[in-house]
Design an enzyme around this catalytic site. Structure first.
Site, PDB file in Angstrom:
ATOM      1  CE  LYS A 107     -12.059  -8.553  30.048  1.00 27.68           C
ATOM      2  NZ  LYS A 107     -11.573  -9.958  30.352  1.00 27.68           N
TER       3      LYS A 107
HETATM    4  C1  PLP Z   1     -11.419 -10.128  31.890  1.00 28.92           C
HETATM    5  C2  PLP Z   1     -11.359 -11.303  32.210  1.00 28.92           C
HETATM    6  C3  PLP Z   1     -11.964 -11.617  33.542  1.00 28.92           C
HETATM    7  C4  PLP Z   1     -12.123 -10.685  34.692  1.00 28.92           C
HETATM    8  O1  PLP Z   1     -13.332 -10.046  34.473  1.00 28.92           O
HETATM    9  P1  PLP Z   1     -13.590  -8.479  35.108  1.00 28.92           P
HETATM   10  O2  PLP Z   1     -14.799  -8.197  34.523  1.00 28.92           O
HETATM   11  O3  PLP Z   1     -12.203  -7.933  34.851  1.00 28.92           O
HETATM   12  O4  PLP Z   1     -13.623  -9.071  36.742  1.00 28.92           O
HETATM   13  C5  PLP Z   1     -12.019 -13.365  33.830  1.00 28.92           C
HETATM   14  N1  PLP Z   1     -11.575 -14.130  33.071  1.00 28.92           N
HETATM   15  C6  PLP Z   1     -11.165 -13.853  31.650  1.00 28.92           C
HETATM   16  C7  PLP Z   1     -11.019 -15.018  30.870  1.00 28.92           C
HETATM   17  C8  PLP Z   1     -11.367 -12.699  31.233  1.00 28.92           C
HETATM   18  O5  PLP Z   1     -10.762 -12.367  29.858  1.00 28.92           O
END
Ligand code: PLP
Length: 433
Positions: A107
């Site tokens: 993210k």
């Molecule tokens: C947010 C997150 C996900 C999921 O991603 P999305 O875009 O919400 O599908 C998977 N793994 C980790 C470590 C995350 O922080």
């Protein structure tokens, strides 16, 4: 470029409005009117380009009409100051490690990109301060807070449930200071989210403060994740493995995989996608039955994927004209229990000496079970295993190394403001900041 709402009941908006508002007035998600394909010559030479160069070409297709070239280039280059290496795990399965950024989770890219793009719009318009409200169960808060740290004209309020996030996660957004304020809410994650929603609905508050959100419904947060898929392909091509590529994405709110689907629309030669879930298998069930049936989430060891009603499902539906057949032709699903996730972490550590985190384990396993002969699989390793230290150490029965970046956060001093889950208190606080 104009953006429309997936609910089709709200007026079209500019990129700037889509970024500042986050959600459309009819509660739909914004979609760009056109998804521009990139020319064949780009795909032919993509293996000779670096991550930043590739990402800039992709960003130009999305945002080039709305942001001057030199500014956009700077935003992209600033955002991607770390590598996203493709690492071979087995003969035909590769890990795309998305965890080399500041908070060691994927993210980071969306958080940093959105912060810089919003910062640009604020400077350009001479806007008054924008206040970002973000409710978090852990990872989103840290990526958004670190992405926006020090960006002029923006203040971030991170709301998190007291006693319900790990110490490592908490330290990543409570030790920053500057334009980041952490509010420790005496309640659950749902209470935090309810406070944020109530704030957006409150007329008096919105007339005093410019408020926006920073979760993956925001186009500036989810679209830049497309960069990963192009760079994965470039590295596969370099390795002579680009034919019949399958990309598997550990999915929760479906922002990450949706960005990959946009990439495919732009001509990126990915054969097919797999969305891997934990026990929160709403999308997997949709693929089997054609019925989308959201339900309350259950807690798992891959907790960033504990989502019972994935927001970006609306975008996936829109992209494929609502057709279950069209969606199923390009995306398949998988879902795993905590026991299966743990077994996968352990086996891959023992057999390949590669340490997965619980989310990446869902991705690896779906490829291991689902790859056809002649296909090469890439799973997105969405977080560094040390972010889930206790879980991973319990599974493999060994101590793991904590990267220096995480240790530095751990040394910081926690600063947060206690907050009740009563909206009146939260509102009073914001009215007086
Ligand atoms: C947010 C997150 C996900 C999921 O991603 P999305 O875009 O919400 O599908 C998977 N793994 C980790 C470590 C995350 O922080």
């Amino acid at each position: 470029m104009q953006y429309y709402s997936t609910n089709k009941q709200a007026p079209d908006v500019t990129l700037e409005e889509a970024v500042v508002k986050g959600l459309a007035a009819d509660k739909g998600l914004f979609m760009p009117f056109t998804i521009k394909p990139l020319p064949q010559e780009f795909y032919d030479s993509i293996d000779t380009l670096g991550f930043q160069e590739i990402a800039y070409r992709v960003a130009d297709a999305f945002f080039g009409e709305d942001v001057p070239a030199d500014t956009l280039k700077q935003i992209v280059y600033d955002t991607l100051s770390f590598d996203v290496p493709l690492v071979k795990v087995t003969e035909n399965i590769y890990s795309l490690e998305l965890f080399h950024g500041p908070t060691l989770a994927f993210k980071d890219v969306g958080g940093r990109f959105m912060a810089r793009l919003l910062g640009y719009f604020i400077r350009k318009e001479g806007k008054k301060q924008v206040n970002v409200l973000v409710a978090t169960s852990g990872d989103t808060g840290s990526a958004v807070a670190n992405g926006f740290l020090g960006v002029e004209g923006i203040h971030v309020y991170v709301l998190y449930p007291k006693g319900k996030v790990s110490e490592i996660q908490e330290k990543q957004f409570t030790t920053l200071g500057q334009n980041i304020t952490a509010l420790e809410v005496d309640g659950t994650f749902d209470d935090c989210q309810a406070l944020v929603k109530a704030a957006f609905m409150d007329k008096e508050l919105n007339s005093r403060l410019q408020l926006t959100s920073a979760n993956s419904i925001n186009v500036a947060r989810f679209l830049p994740q497309a960069f990963y898929y192009f760079y994965a392909y470039a590295q596969l091509k370099r390795a002579g493995k680009a034919a019949n590529a399958v990309i598997c994405v550990p999915s929760g709110n479906f922002g990450n995989i949706t960005a990959g689907l946009f990439g495919k629309r732009m001509g990126l030669p990915i054969k097919r996608f797999i969305a891997s879930n934990n026990r929160n298998d709403i999308f997997y069930q949709y693929l089997q039955t054609g019925i989308y049936a959201p339900r309350p989430s259950v807690a798992t060891i891959a907790n960033a994927m504990d989502v019972g009603d994935p927001s970006n499902f609306a975008r996936v539906l829109d992209l494929y004209g609502g057709s279950h057949a069209a969606i199923s032709a390009e995306i398949s699903g998988a879902a795993y229990t905590d026991e299966q996730i743990a077994e996968t972490v352990k086996n891959v550590w023992t057999d390949e000496h590669y340490l997965l985190d619980p989310h990446g384990a869902c991705g690896f396993r779906a490829l291991q079970e689902g790859l056809q002969p002649g296909e090469t699989g890439v799973f997105l390793e969405t977080a560094h295993p040390a972010k889930f230290k206790d879980t991973v150490e319990n599974i493999i029965g060994e101590a793991i190394q904590i990267p220096e970046k995480l240790q530095a956060f751990m040394r910081g001093e926690k600063k947060s403001l206690p907050m009740s889950k009563d909206f009146a208190d939260f509102k009073r606080y914001l009215m007086n900041v």
